[in-house]
Design an enzyme around this catalytic site. Structure first.
Site, PDB file in Angstrom:
ATOM      1  N   TYR A 192      71.038 -27.090 -10.682  1.00  0.00           N
ATOM      2  CA  TYR A 192      72.481 -26.872 -10.545  1.00  0.00           C
ATOM      3  C   TYR A 192      73.251 -27.361 -11.777  1.00  0.00           C
ATOM      4  O   TYR A 192      74.146 -26.698 -12.247  1.00  0.00           O
ATOM      5  CB  TYR A 192      73.004 -27.505  -9.244  1.00  0.00           C
ATOM      6  CG  TYR A 192      72.488 -26.710  -8.047  1.00  0.00           C
ATOM      7  CD1 TYR A 192      73.175 -25.588  -7.608  1.00  0.00           C
ATOM      8  CD2 TYR A 192      71.290 -27.022  -7.430  1.00  0.00           C
ATOM      9  CE1 TYR A 192      72.689 -24.803  -6.563  1.00  0.00           C
ATOM     10  CE2 TYR A 192      70.797 -26.239  -6.382  1.00  0.00           C
ATOM     11  CZ  TYR A 192      71.504 -25.138  -5.961  1.00  0.00           C
ATOM     12  OH  TYR A 192      71.016 -24.353  -4.947  1.00  0.00           O
ATOM     13  N   ASN A 252      64.756 -26.138  -8.684  1.00  0.00           N
ATOM     14  CA  ASN A 252      66.141 -25.934  -8.245  1.00  0.00           C
ATOM     15  C   ASN A 252      67.050 -26.620  -9.247  1.00  0.00           C
ATOM     16  O   ASN A 252      66.989 -27.841  -9.419  1.00  0.00           O
ATOM     17  CB  ASN A 252      66.385 -26.547  -6.861  1.00  0.00           C
ATOM     18  CG  ASN A 252      65.683 -25.780  -5.750  1.00  0.00           C
ATOM     19  OD1 ASN A 252      65.008 -24.782  -5.994  1.00  0.00           O
ATOM     20  ND2 ASN A 252      65.842 -26.253  -4.531  1.00  0.00           N
ATOM     21  N   GLU A 278      66.006 -22.016  -6.866  1.00  0.00           N
ATOM     22  CA  GLU A 278      67.437 -22.037  -6.530  1.00  0.00           C
ATOM     23  C   GLU A 278      68.246 -22.229  -7.796  1.00  0.00           C
ATOM     24  O   GLU A 278      67.914 -23.075  -8.633  1.00  0.00           O
ATOM     25  CB  GLU A 278      67.832 -23.192  -5.588  1.00  0.00           C
ATOM     26  CG  GLU A 278      67.387 -23.028  -4.168  1.00  0.00           C
ATOM     27  CD  GLU A 278      67.843 -24.203  -3.282  1.00  0.00           C
ATOM     28  OE1 GLU A 278      68.856 -24.858  -3.592  1.00  0.00           O
ATOM     29  OE2 GLU A 278      67.154 -24.459  -2.282  1.00  0.00           O
ATOM     30  N   GLU A 283      62.940 -30.033  -2.308  1.00  0.00           N
ATOM     31  CA  GLU A 283      63.710 -31.168  -2.801  1.00  0.00           C
ATOM     32  C   GLU A 283      63.464 -32.484  -2.058  1.00  0.00           C
ATOM     33  O   GLU A 283      64.368 -33.016  -1.401  1.00  0.00           O
ATOM     34  CB  GLU A 283      65.215 -30.838  -2.770  1.00  0.00           C
ATOM     35  CG  GLU A 283      65.590 -29.588  -3.549  1.00  0.00           C
ATOM     36  CD  GLU A 283      67.100 -29.403  -3.673  1.00  0.00           C
ATOM     37  OE1 GLU A 283      67.849 -30.077  -2.964  1.00  0.00           O
ATOM     38  OE2 GLU A 283      67.522 -28.585  -4.500  1.00  0.00           O
ATOM     39  N   HIS A 307      62.546 -27.444   4.760  1.00  0.00           N
ATOM     40  CA  HIS A 307      63.843 -27.540   4.087  1.00  0.00           C
ATOM     41  C   HIS A 307      64.741 -28.426   4.956  1.00  0.00           C
ATOM     42  O   HIS A 307      65.750 -27.976   5.491  1.00  0.00           O
ATOM     43  CB  HIS A 307      64.428 -26.144   3.857  1.00  0.00           C
ATOM     44  CG  HIS A 307      65.485 -26.063   2.790  1.00  0.00           C
ATOM     45  ND1 HIS A 307      65.395 -25.203   1.705  1.00  0.00           N
ATOM     46  CD2 HIS A 307      66.659 -26.723   2.633  1.00  0.00           C
ATOM     47  CE1 HIS A 307      66.475 -25.339   0.949  1.00  0.00           C
ATOM     48  NE2 HIS A 307      67.262 -26.260   1.490  1.00  0.00           N
ATOM     49  N   ARG A 348      63.173 -15.873  -0.483  1.00  0.00           N
ATOM     50  CA  ARG A 348      62.724 -17.233  -0.187  1.00  0.00           C
ATOM     51  C   ARG A 348      63.486 -17.744   1.033  1.00  0.00           C
ATOM     52  O   ARG A 348      64.716 -17.786   1.026  1.00  0.00           O
ATOM     53  CB  ARG A 348      62.982 -18.146  -1.384  1.00  0.00           C
ATOM     54  CG  ARG A 348      62.695 -19.621  -1.138  1.00  0.00           C
ATOM     55  CD  ARG A 348      62.963 -20.437  -2.404  1.00  0.00           C
ATOM     56  NE  ARG A 348      62.694 -21.848  -2.220  1.00  0.00           N
ATOM     57  CZ  ARG A 348      63.642 -22.785  -2.048  1.00  0.00           C
ATOM     58  NH1 ARG A 348      64.917 -22.449  -2.037  1.00  0.00           N
ATOM     59  NH2 ARG A 348      63.321 -24.048  -1.891  1.00  0.00           N
TER      60      ARG A 348
HETATM   61  C1  GBH Z   1      70.219 -27.556  -2.820  1.00  0.00           C
HETATM   62  O1  GBH Z   1      70.452 -28.917  -2.928  1.00  0.00           O
HETATM   63  C2  GBH Z   1      69.631 -27.281  -1.482  1.00  0.00           C
HETATM   64  O2  GBH Z   1      68.247 -26.991  -1.559  1.00  0.00           O
HETATM   65  C3  GBH Z   1      70.352 -26.202  -0.737  1.00  0.00           C
HETATM   66  O3  GBH Z   1      69.972 -26.236   0.610  1.00  0.00           O
HETATM   67  C4  GBH Z   1      71.838 -26.364  -0.939  1.00  0.00           C
HETATM   68  O4  GBH Z   1      72.575 -25.494  -0.119  1.00  0.00           O
HETATM   69  C5  GBH Z   1      72.133 -26.094  -2.377  1.00  0.00           C
HETATM   70  O5  GBH Z   1      71.354 -26.885  -3.216  1.00  0.00           O
HETATM   71  C6  GBH Z   1      73.598 -26.281  -2.772  1.00  0.00           C
HETATM   72  O6  GBH Z   1      73.978 -27.609  -2.626  1.00  0.00           O
HETATM   73  O7  GBH Z   1      74.545 -35.843  -8.991  1.00  0.00           O
HETATM   74  O8  GBH Z   1      72.869 -37.475  -8.536  1.00  0.00           O
HETATM   75  O9  GBH Z   1      73.513 -35.899  -6.812  1.00  0.00           O
HETATM   76  C7  GBH Z   1      70.916 -29.319  -4.181  1.00  0.00           C
HETATM   77  C8  GBH Z   1      71.286 -30.756  -4.184  1.00  0.00           C
HETATM   78  C9  GBH Z   1      72.617 -31.106  -6.138  1.00  0.00           C
HETATM   79  C10 GBH Z   1      70.900 -32.636  -5.522  1.00  0.00           C
HETATM   80  C11 GBH Z   1      72.681 -31.727  -7.491  1.00  0.00           C
HETATM   81  C12 GBH Z   1      70.948 -33.227  -6.870  1.00  0.00           C
HETATM   82  C13 GBH Z   1      72.340 -33.667  -8.766  1.00  0.00           C
HETATM   83  C14 GBH Z   1      72.027 -35.106  -8.830  1.00  0.00           C
HETATM   84  N1  GBH Z   1      71.325 -31.275  -5.526  1.00  0.00           N
HETATM   85  N2  GBH Z   1      72.276 -33.086  -7.434  1.00  0.00           N
HETATM   86  S1  GBH Z   1      73.320 -36.138  -8.262  1.00  0.00           S
END
Ligand code: GBH
Length: 462
Positions: A303, A301, A367, A172, A127, A83
């Protein structure tokens, strides 16, 4: 070094798609070559204090000049798919008008190289690298940007549709709209709530218009999609305040995207909340029919997930400006180098919830991954047990979601290699492959070898 192959979670089908992911500005470099014009990230990186250590993507991983070797690296991992995103300011400088053949040629070569190596290309059209000239004309808060995005999508699709099966529009939009136009920690760094709401609507409109344009141009069937960042939003306690905070967080983070995309309407509770503060999405007749154009796959995506409280530390339910408190309370769990909690069970919870609330929508994890403080040895090798454990537990969470009925068809690790981590610059490393930025040497970390061996083991076991 090799790893002892640890079988991935059982129950993943032979057709399950394994991949690695990157994005253009984070890896390519070559910021001024072959007619590329600045994007909002080139500009933002030059704003004092905006990016850690004043880093920028001028060189990044120099992928633009090292693409064939990087494709060989991807192949060495044994994944099915790669991707990547396409840089709008390369293929259509300034965001309007004719294609730039030299910029487009890079992606043409990349796709050919991937196919020659048996790797399925998964294209992301946007992106986060909006051409600066379009930002100067109003950016995503301006309706015209949605139409410009559809024109750009048509250029890319026309060139690559004969060889690329999967096209996803946006990565996103929450980050583009909220972090870019309200919080201001991402490009273009504006801080206006209504601008961010307008950006949400025009990003979604751009997604729908682009999907319609691609469908109208297609000479063979394709898979269309969009990728959203999503977490979970549970109330910290059962109190009415905490439940209210979780409702609002889920509304702004997930439902204002998926409801219009899948149900053709913004959620009524969020529309009412916004009206109460004098705000609204700038919807025109027909927009929601465009936004709810059917698509084939939702990119997820993930995290981490969070709990939410509706009171601040002093117990107040409203802040100084009179707005209700929505406070993320990160559970007491181990953290990554981003200070993000590690919450694999909530990944299962999210995937099962998507299956329940938005049925009939195939899911692919586009992701998932983590930054840790890597310590390379003298040879550049990183024994990243923590990242390996993160990936392993989250892949197990996907298998569990499938066991509970969620239609998850693939998983892309973020990221193929260490790269420009936006506002964190190069200080945070998400790669399963280590990059020495002085020499541009790539060295697979333990997590990459584990991922490779585990995919191979899982295939041989079935
Ligand atoms: C992704 O963004 C991106 O697509 C990528 O480019 C980047 O490198 C990767 O992740 C790592 O960061 O706590 O309210 O902010 C992820 C960004 C992280 C946004 C977790 C939302 C949780 C909500 N996200 N976040 S908050």
């Amino acid at each position: 070094p090799t790893t002892t192959a640890v079988p991935l979670a059982a129950g993943l089908p032979t057709t399950f798609q394994w991949g690695v992911a990157t994005s253009a500005y984070q890896i390519e470099g070559a910021a001024t070559e072959d007619g590329r014009t600045p994007s909002i990230w080139d500009t933002f990186c030059r704003k004092p204090g905006a990016v850690h250590d004043a880093d920028n993507g001028d060189v990044a991983c120099d992928h633009y000049h090292r693409m064939p070797q990087d494709v060989a690296l991807i192949k060495s991992l044994g994944v099915d798919s790669y991707r990547f995103s396409i840089a709008w300011p390369r293929v259509q400088p300034g965001g309007r008008g004719p294609a730039n053949p030299a910029g487009l040629a890079f992606y043409d070569r990349l796709v050919d190289e991937l196919l020659a190596n048996g790797i399925d290309p998964w294209v992301t059209l946007y992106h986060w690298d909006l051409p600066q000239e379009l930002e100067d004309a109003g950016g995503w808060p301006a309706r015209d940007t949605a139409y410009r995005f559809a024109d750009y999508a048509a250029i890319v699709f026309d060139k690559l549709q004969d060889r690329v099966a999967t096209f996803t529009t946006l990565n996103e939009p929450w980050c583009s709209a909220w972090l870019g136009y309200h919080v201001g920690v991402h490009a273009p760094g504006r801080q206006n709530f209504d601008d961010s709401l307008h950006a949400v609507h025009h990003l979604l409109l751009g997604h729908g218009l682009a999907t319609q344009r691609m469908r109208a141009l297609e000479t063979r069937p394709h898979t269309y999609g969009i990728t959203l960042n999503m977490g979970t939003a549970d109330p910290l306690t059962d109190s009415p305040e905490d439940r209210e905070a979780a409702r609002r967080a889920d509304g702004m983070g997930l439902r204002i995207y998926l409801d219009p995309l899948r149900h053709g309407r913004y959620p009524a509770d969020m529309v009412a909340d916004l009206a109460a503060r004098g705000s609204a999405f700038p919807v025109r007749d027909g927009d929601l029919a465009i936004i709810s154009e059917p698509f084939d796959v939702l990119g997820v995506n993930f995290y981490f997930g969070q709990d939410f409280a509706g009171t601040d530390e002093s117990g107040n339910t409203h802040d100084g400006s009179g707005a209700p408190v929505v406070r993320a309370v990160l559970p007491d769990t181990p953290r990554t180098a981003m200070d993000w909690p590690i919450t694999p069970a909530r990944f299962t919870q999210l995937l099962v919830r998507l299956h329940r609330d938005y049925p009939g929508m195939p899911l692919v994890v586009t992701e998932n991954g983590a930054a840790f403080d890597d310590n390379p040895d003298a040879s550049g090798y990183v024994a990243d047990d923590e990242r390996t454990a993160y990936l392993s537990s989250h892949i197990a969470a996907v298998a569990e979601a499938r066991a509970q009925g969620a239609d998850v068809r693939g998983y892309f690790a973020w990221s193929l290699m260490d790269n420009f981590e936006w506002a964190e610059g190069y200080a945070k490393r998400f790669g399963i492959v280590h990059v020495d930025y002085r020499t541009q040497t790539r060295t697979p970390k333990q997590s990459a070898l584990w991922y490779r061996d585990s995919i191979a083991h899982t295939r041989s076991a079935r």
